[in-house]
Design an enzyme around this catalytic site. Structure first.
Site, mmCIF file in Angstrom:
data_model
loop_
_atom_site.group_PDB
_atom_site.id
_atom_site.type_symbol
_atom_site.label_atom_id
_atom_site.label_comp_id
_atom_site.label_asym_id
_atom_site.label_seq_id
_atom_site.Cartn_x
_atom_site.Cartn_y
_atom_site.Cartn_z
ATOM 1 N N GLY A 103 0.784 -1.231 0.000
ATOM 2 C CA GLY A 103 0.000 0.000 0.000
ATOM 3 C C GLY A 103 0.815 1.279 0.000
ATOM 4 O O GLY A 103 0.264 2.362 0.211
ATOM 5 N N GLU B 175 5.099 -5.997 1.841
ATOM 6 C CA GLU B 175 4.800 -6.654 0.561
ATOM 7 C C GLU B 175 4.137 -5.671 -0.402
ATOM 8 O O GLU B 175 2.975 -5.829 -0.757
ATOM 9 C CB GLU B 175 3.936 -7.907 0.788
ATOM 10 C CG GLU B 175 2.761 -7.670 1.711
ATOM 11 C CD GLU B 175 1.986 -8.928 2.058
ATOM 12 O OE1 GLU B 175 2.568 -10.023 2.055
ATOM 13 O OE2 GLU B 175 0.782 -8.791 2.335
ATOM 14 N N GLY C 187 3.252 -3.752 -3.924
ATOM 15 C CA GLY C 187 3.061 -4.163 -5.316
ATOM 16 C C GLY C 187 3.125 -2.947 -6.221
ATOM 17 O O GLY C 187 4.076 -2.731 -6.958
ATOM 18 N N ARG C 188 2.095 -2.101 -6.126
ATOM 19 C CA ARG C 188 1.961 -0.946 -7.007
ATOM 20 C C ARG C 188 3.219 -0.069 -7.012
ATOM 21 O O ARG C 188 3.699 0.332 -8.073
ATOM 22 C CB ARG C 188 0.756 -0.093 -6.567
ATOM 23 C CG ARG C 188 0.370 0.994 -7.570
ATOM 24 C CD ARG C 188 -0.719 1.912 -7.004
ATOM 25 N NE ARG C 188 -1.938 1.212 -6.665
ATOM 26 C CZ ARG C 188 -2.949 0.965 -7.513
ATOM 27 N NH1 ARG C 188 -2.867 1.388 -8.752
ATOM 28 N NH2 ARG C 188 -4.022 0.317 -7.107
ATOM 29 N N CYS D 62 -17.568 1.694 -26.806
ATOM 30 C CA CYS D 62 -18.826 2.414 -26.930
ATOM 31 C C CYS D 62 -19.442 2.615 -25.553
ATOM 32 O O CYS D 62 -20.524 2.097 -25.272
ATOM 33 C CB CYS D 62 -19.774 1.639 -27.835
ATOM 34 S SG CYS D 62 -18.994 1.166 -29.379
ATOM 35 N N TYR E 221 -1.360 -2.946 -11.894
ATOM 36 C CA TYR E 221 -2.823 -2.916 -11.949
ATOM 37 C C TYR E 221 -3.274 -2.247 -13.248
ATOM 38 O O TYR E 221 -4.107 -1.339 -13.229
ATOM 39 C CB TYR E 221 -3.410 -2.195 -10.735
ATOM 40 C CG TYR E 221 -2.978 -2.769 -9.413
ATOM 41 C CD1 TYR E 221 -3.559 -3.926 -8.907
ATOM 42 C CD2 TYR E 221 -1.973 -2.163 -8.662
ATOM 43 C CE1 TYR E 221 -3.166 -4.464 -7.691
ATOM 44 C CE2 TYR E 221 -1.568 -2.693 -7.445
ATOM 45 C CZ TYR E 221 -2.161 -3.842 -6.970
ATOM 46 O OH TYR E 221 -1.765 -4.356 -5.775
#
Ligand SMILES: *Cc1c(COP(=O)(O)O)cnc(C)c1O
Length: 404
Positions: free
Chosen positions: A224, A260, A262-263, A338, A367
């Site tokens: 995070g 841990e 990620g982003r 569309c 992500y």
């Protein structure tokens, strides 16, 4: 975009677009800097769900202490790529088959989300042992964070009261080795707020362990770490975070801290490059319609931001009619879907953007492709490119229309 990447994009034909371009040297450098900023007693796992593509996972191996996976699919994928990498398996709603797979694969840690899950695990153990962390949802006030995963009612982890029941089960079964607690509480925090949260979490965990007679070896505070899409250069301050952890860890001399993220590890290494198909004005407002869209890059739709981008001008215009363009005014960049939700960036002022120009969206390494709804409208998939020092040109899998 740096010259090596621009060169690479320059060699692509229009039909190679849209393209995901990954800057592997930048990723290597970034994860190396993260590891170097952290005290030794911090173990760095990469949360594979942010981007589990093979080249990304392989590039990170050797720079991280292990991988956190959140499904049987991720577990098998990472295990097949890296037979010796330590793997922690977390996430709510693990099936009996996934738990069995984790035991068979010899995962290093299992993050237990509930008493029921622990009971289920025990029925599957046979003569095996397993190292677990109990994931707890702490009663901590998180204030305004992007994605709160704890501190309020939710499906992640267990209430502190439930921990007591788990302790009884663990005490009765020597095959289950309790290593400590897991608390992934929030996403989107910058270093000072993250440090304050870790401080609070460790104090709570130590107190809990002391009052319950638990030998607490390890606390995993999750990921995070903040990624700010509106300020691409305002990267999470890993140096400040690492420096702030030192005095904090000194107060817990017997504890290993795990994180841990990620982003914050992979967001910056990825680009989504595409081309302007059309520029039009609707009731005075400018729209640029791009090849591709949020079915390839769902990040801005999912997080409701403008994806940062750079314009790569292409001066060739082979048509006999005037080139549609917008100059010095706000333009909304949309995809081919569309639906009015297919917006990548809204009312961003550009110097000039013309049909045929290319656009490179930054911060598309986490992500992004892997959370997108690829099948919607059946447009072709993007091509995938991994630019590396050794081979500045396209590598073997570069023109695959499937992600590696
Ligand atoms: C998603 C997740 C992470 C990674 O979060 P980022 O925001 O990508 O850093 C880490 N741990 C758990 C348990 C998660 O669910």
């Amino acid at each position: 975009m740096k010259p090596a990447l621009l060169d690479h994009v320059g060699r692509m034909t229009d039909d190679d677009l849209p393209a995901y371009v990954y800057d592997l040297p930048a990723l290597r450098e970034h994860v190396h800097a993260i590891r170097a900023a952290l005290p030794e007693r911090v173990e760095l796992l990469y949360a594979a769900k942010a981007n589990s593509a093979s080249r990304i996972v392989r590039t990170l191996a050797g720079h991280v202490d292990g991988f956190e996976v959140a499904s049987g699919g991720e577990l098998r994928h990472v295990r097949a790529l890296l037979p010796d990498a330590p793997i922690a398996f977390g996430g709510p709603g693990k099936t009996p088959a996934e738990l069995t797979c984790a035991l068979d694969a010899g995962v290093e840690r299992l993050h237990i989300e509930s008493e029921h899950e622990l009971r289920l695990l025990i029925t599957l153990l046979d003569d095996r042992t397993v190292d677990v962390l109990l994931r707890v949802n702490l009663p901590i006030d998180l204030g305004q964070v992007t994605l709160a995963m704890g501190g309020r009612p939710g499906p992640f982890g267990m209430d502190p009261a439930q921990l007591d029941h788990c302790l009884e089960l663990v005490a009765a079964d020597p095959r289950v080795r309790l290593r400590g607690l897991h608390l992934h509480l929030a996403s989107g925090l910058q270093a000072p707020a993250q440090l304050a949260l870790v401080d609070e979490v460790l104090a709570w965990a130590e107190h809990w362990a002391r009052t319950h007679g638990v030998d607490l070896a390890e606390v995993n505070v999750g990921g995070g770490m903040g990624v700010d899409y509106t300020h691409p250069h305002k990267v999470f301050d890993w140096s400040a975070f690492g420096a702030g952890l030192r005095p904090l860890l000194a107060r817990h001399p017997d504890l290993t801290l795990r994180i841990e993220p990620g982003r914050s590890v992979t967001a910056y290494c990825g680009w989504y490059v595409t081309q302007v198909l059309d520029v039009k004005f609707s009731r005075g407002e400018a729209f640029a319609v791009l090849r591709g869209g949020t079915h390839h890059l769902r990040t801005p739709a999912a997080k409701q931001h403008d994806q940062p981008f750079e314009v790569i001008p292409d001066d060739v215009w082979p048509r006999p009619w005037a080139r549609p363009e917008v100059r010095d005014e706000p333009v909304t960049l949309v995809g081919q879907l569309c639906t009015p939700k297919d917006v990548l960036a809204r009312r961003v002022t550009v110097k000039r953007l013309r049909a045929g120009d290319r656009v490179a969206f930054a911060m598309a390494g986490a992500y992004a492709w892997n959370i997108s709804h690829h099948a919607f409208l059946m447009h072709p998939h993007p091509t995938f490119h991994h630019v590396d020092d050794a081979e500045a040109s396209a590598t073997g899998d570069a023109y695959a229309r499937q992600p590696a």
